[in-house]
Motif scaffolding. Structure first.
Motif, PDB file in Angstrom:
ATOM      1  N   ILE A 151       5.184 -10.863   6.093  1.00  0.00           N
ATOM      2  CA  ILE A 151       4.083 -10.631   5.719  1.00  0.00           C
ATOM      3  C   ILE A 151       3.013 -11.377   6.846  1.00  0.00           C
ATOM      4  N   GLN A 152       3.730 -12.518   7.386  1.00  0.00           N
ATOM      5  CA  GLN A 152       2.974 -13.356   8.534  1.00  0.00           C
ATOM      6  C   GLN A 152       2.779 -12.554   9.909  1.00  0.00           C
ATOM      7  N   GLY A 153       3.310 -11.318  10.048  1.00  0.00           N
ATOM      8  CA  GLY A 153       3.352 -10.737  11.128  1.00  0.00           C
ATOM      9  C   GLY A 153       2.599  -9.359  11.033  1.00  0.00           C
ATOM     10  N   LYS A 154       2.825  -8.378  11.974  1.00  0.00           N
ATOM     11  CA  LYS A 154       2.495  -6.987  11.716  1.00  0.00           C
ATOM     12  C   LYS A 154       2.739  -6.439  10.442  1.00  0.00           C
ATOM     13  N   GLY A 155       3.695  -6.950   9.753  1.00  0.00           N
ATOM     14  CA  GLY A 155       3.998  -6.466   8.279  1.00  0.00           C
ATOM     15  C   GLY A 155       2.875  -6.775   7.461  1.00  0.00           C
ATOM     16  N   GLY A 156       1.938  -7.610   7.584  1.00  0.00           N
ATOM     17  CA  GLY A 156       0.792  -7.843   6.703  1.00  0.00           C
ATOM     18  C   GLY A 156       0.078  -6.842   6.402  1.00  0.00           C
ATOM     19  N   ILE A 157      -0.027  -5.757   7.429  1.00  0.00           N
ATOM     20  CA  ILE A 157      -1.100  -4.519   7.283  1.00  0.00           C
ATOM     21  C   ILE A 157      -0.327  -3.756   6.196  1.00  0.00           C
ATOM     22  N   LEU A 158       0.818  -3.987   5.639  1.00  0.00           N
ATOM     23  CA  LEU A 158       1.634  -3.133   4.788  1.00  0.00           C
ATOM     24  C   LEU A 158       1.198  -3.511   3.327  1.00  0.00           C
ATOM     25  N   ILE A 159       0.552  -4.375   3.125  1.00  0.00           N
ATOM     26  CA  ILE A 159       0.507  -5.175   1.928  1.00  0.00           C
ATOM     27  C   ILE A 159      -1.051  -5.143   1.468  1.00  0.00           C
ATOM     28  N   GLU A 160      -1.047  -4.601   0.006  1.00  0.00           N
ATOM     29  CA  GLU A 160      -2.058  -4.400  -0.591  1.00  0.00           C
ATOM     30  C   GLU A 160      -2.561  -5.750  -1.210  1.00  0.00           C
ATOM     31  N   TRP A 161      -1.677  -6.567  -1.877  1.00  0.00           N
ATOM     32  CA  TRP A 161      -2.097  -7.733  -2.426  1.00  0.00           C
ATOM     33  C   TRP A 161      -0.972  -8.613  -2.846  1.00  0.00           C
TER      34      TRP A 161
ATOM     35  N   ARG B 107       0.785  -1.110   0.133  1.00  0.00           N
ATOM     36  CA  ARG B 107      -0.011  -0.102  -0.019  1.00  0.00           C
ATOM     37  C   ARG B 107       0.835   1.207  -0.013  1.00  0.00           C
ATOM     38  N   GLU B 108       0.229   2.332  -0.288  1.00  0.00           N
ATOM     39  CA  GLU B 108       1.014   3.736  -0.162  1.00  0.00           C
ATOM     40  C   GLU B 108       1.172   3.594   1.338  1.00  0.00           C
ATOM     41  N   LEU B 109       2.307   3.837   1.893  1.00  0.00           N
ATOM     42  CA  LEU B 109       2.692   4.003   3.413  1.00  0.00           C
ATOM     43  C   LEU B 109       2.693   5.335   4.016  1.00  0.00           C
ATOM     44  N   LYS B 110       2.105   5.722   5.045  1.00  0.00           N
ATOM     45  CA  LYS B 110       2.569   7.011   5.432  1.00  0.00           C
ATOM     46  C   LYS B 110       3.754   6.882   6.557  1.00  0.00           C
ATOM     47  N   ASP B 111       4.368   8.034   6.528  1.00  0.00           N
ATOM     48  CA  ASP B 111       5.668   8.154   7.601  1.00  0.00           C
ATOM     49  C   ASP B 111       5.318   7.531   8.856  1.00  0.00           C
ATOM     50  N   GLU B 112       4.108   7.675   9.246  1.00  0.00           N
ATOM     51  CA  GLU B 112       3.778   7.111  10.651  1.00  0.00           C
ATOM     52  C   GLU B 112       3.780   5.706  10.794  1.00  0.00           C
ATOM     53  N   GLU B 113       3.354   5.142   9.788  1.00  0.00           N
ATOM     54  CA  GLU B 113       3.118   3.811   9.747  1.00  0.00           C
ATOM     55  C   GLU B 113       4.343   2.947   9.628  1.00  0.00           C
ATOM     56  N   ILE B 114       5.252   3.819   8.718  1.00  0.00           N
ATOM     57  CA  ILE B 114       6.805   3.132   8.673  1.00  0.00           C
ATOM     58  C   ILE B 114       7.521   3.121  10.225  1.00  0.00           C
ATOM     59  N   GLU B 115       7.068   4.379  10.754  1.00  0.00           N
ATOM     60  CA  GLU B 115       8.008   4.387  12.034  1.00  0.00           C
ATOM     61  C   GLU B 115       7.180   3.624  13.121  1.00  0.00           C
ATOM     62  N   TRP B 116       6.001   3.330  13.023  1.00  0.00           N
ATOM     63  CA  TRP B 116       5.299   2.423  14.280  1.00  0.00           C
ATOM     64  C   TRP B 116       5.850   0.904  13.859  1.00  0.00           C
ATOM     65  N   TYR B 117       5.795   0.554  12.475  1.00  0.00           N
ATOM     66  CA  TYR B 117       6.263  -0.600  12.292  1.00  0.00           C
ATOM     67  C   TYR B 117       7.700  -1.059  12.614  1.00  0.00           C
ATOM     68  N   VAL B 118       8.682  -0.098  12.098  1.00  0.00           N
ATOM     69  CA  VAL B 118      10.128  -0.186  12.467  1.00  0.00           C
ATOM     70  C   VAL B 118       9.969  -0.239  13.968  1.00  0.00           C
ATOM     71  N   SER B 119       9.502   0.277  14.733  1.00  0.00           N
ATOM     72  CA  SER B 119       9.605   0.338  15.997  1.00  0.00           C
ATOM     73  C   SER B 119       9.067  -0.907  16.821  1.00  0.00           C
ATOM     74  N   THR B 120       8.312  -1.700  15.936  1.00  0.00           N
ATOM     75  CA  THR B 120       8.051  -3.114  16.617  1.00  0.00           C
ATOM     76  C   THR B 120       9.364  -3.940  16.613  1.00  0.00           C
ATOM     77  N   GLY B 121      10.271  -3.695  15.839  1.00  0.00           N
ATOM     78  CA  GLY B 121      11.554  -4.475  15.877  1.00  0.00           C
ATOM     79  C   GLY B 121      11.231  -5.630  14.706  1.00  0.00           C
ATOM     80  N   GLU B 122      10.124  -5.912  14.264  1.00  0.00           N
ATOM     81  CA  GLU B 122      10.004  -6.855  13.474  1.00  0.00           C
ATOM     82  C   GLU B 122      10.770  -6.921  11.926  1.00  0.00           C
ATOM     83  N   PRO B 123      10.805  -5.898  11.573  1.00  0.00           N
ATOM     84  CA  PRO B 123      11.599  -5.764  10.047  1.00  0.00           C
ATOM     85  C   PRO B 123      13.013  -6.083  10.242  1.00  0.00           C
ATOM     86  N   LEU B 124      13.805  -6.145  11.305  1.00  0.00           N
ATOM     87  CA  LEU B 124      15.130  -6.149  11.321  1.00  0.00           C
ATOM     88  C   LEU B 124      15.839  -7.484  11.132  1.00  0.00           C
ATOM     89  N   ASP B 125      15.011  -8.417  11.007  1.00  0.00           N
ATOM     90  CA  ASP B 125      15.469  -9.801  10.513  1.00  0.00           C
ATOM     91  C   ASP B 125      15.035 -10.317   9.472  1.00  0.00           C
TER      92      ASP B 125
END
Length: 185
Positions: free
Chosen positions: A148-158, A123-141
């Motif tokens: 996609i199987q975690g909180k990152g699923g919310i970023l996906i359109e299809w 999806r088109e991501l807002k800066d706040e969404e990116i900040e939130w997602y990175v703050s979860t620590g999930e993207p680092l590994d």
């Protein structure tokens, strides 16, 4: 017949466990660097090195896999820090990219190699969404800085293709193992 997963990925282990009761986990220590000229060759080369590394030490039937995220023919690996994760997510925002998993199964010295490609649209991501997602620590590994199987699923359109491939372990590997005589649990 001893089945070995040459990976320390908890996601690969989880998917394999859905289909098979008994297997061992022996992570490979090989580098994920490659001199391949295209992303598919890169993923297969790394998967093959992982599988052969473990097979030469333990024998059995060994599965190696390598999942990469590719945007505009550029491989996005695992981010080294939060800043890099934010940059990757901004670059993926609103765009279609490919998730490629190369795999190699080694059995009795013979190799079965293959790959799976899945298209993913962010999806088109807002800066706040990116900040939130990175703050979860999930993207680092995770390759491409998302899971996609975690909180990152919310970023996906299809997605177009194999969902399990985006997680890191395509169904094609399971089908190859069935063809080799492994029974589903």
């Amino acid at each position: 017949m001893r089945l070995i997963l040459a990976s320390q990925s908890p996601r690969r282990r989880e998917i394999l466990r859905k289909f098979f009761d008994s297997f061992d986990i022996v992570p490979s220590a090989v580098s994920e660097e490659s001199t391949a000229e295209n992303p598919v060759e890169h993923a297969i080369e790394v998967a093959k090195r992982k599988a052969l590394d473990v097979y030469t030490r333990y024998g059995g039937v060994v599965i190696g896999a390598d999942t990469i995220v590719v945007l505009d023919n550029m491989i996005l690996g695992k981010p080294r820090n939060k800043k890099e994760a934010k940059e990757m997510l901004r670059s993926l925002s609103g765009k279609i990219h490919k998730v490629i998993t190369g795999y190699c199964i080694v059995r009795e010295g013979e190799e079965i190699t293959g790959y799976e490609i899945t298209e993913v649209k962010f999806r088109e991501l807002k800066d706040e969404e990116i900040e939130w997602y990175v703050s979860t620590g999930e993207p680092l590994d995770k390759a491409g800085a998302y899971g996609i199987q975690g909180k990152g699923g919310i970023l996906i359109e299809w997605i177009k293709g194999d969902y399990y491939n985006v997680v890191g372990f395509p169904i094609k590997i399971i089908l190859e193992l069935i063809d080799l005589g492994f029974k589903l649990s």
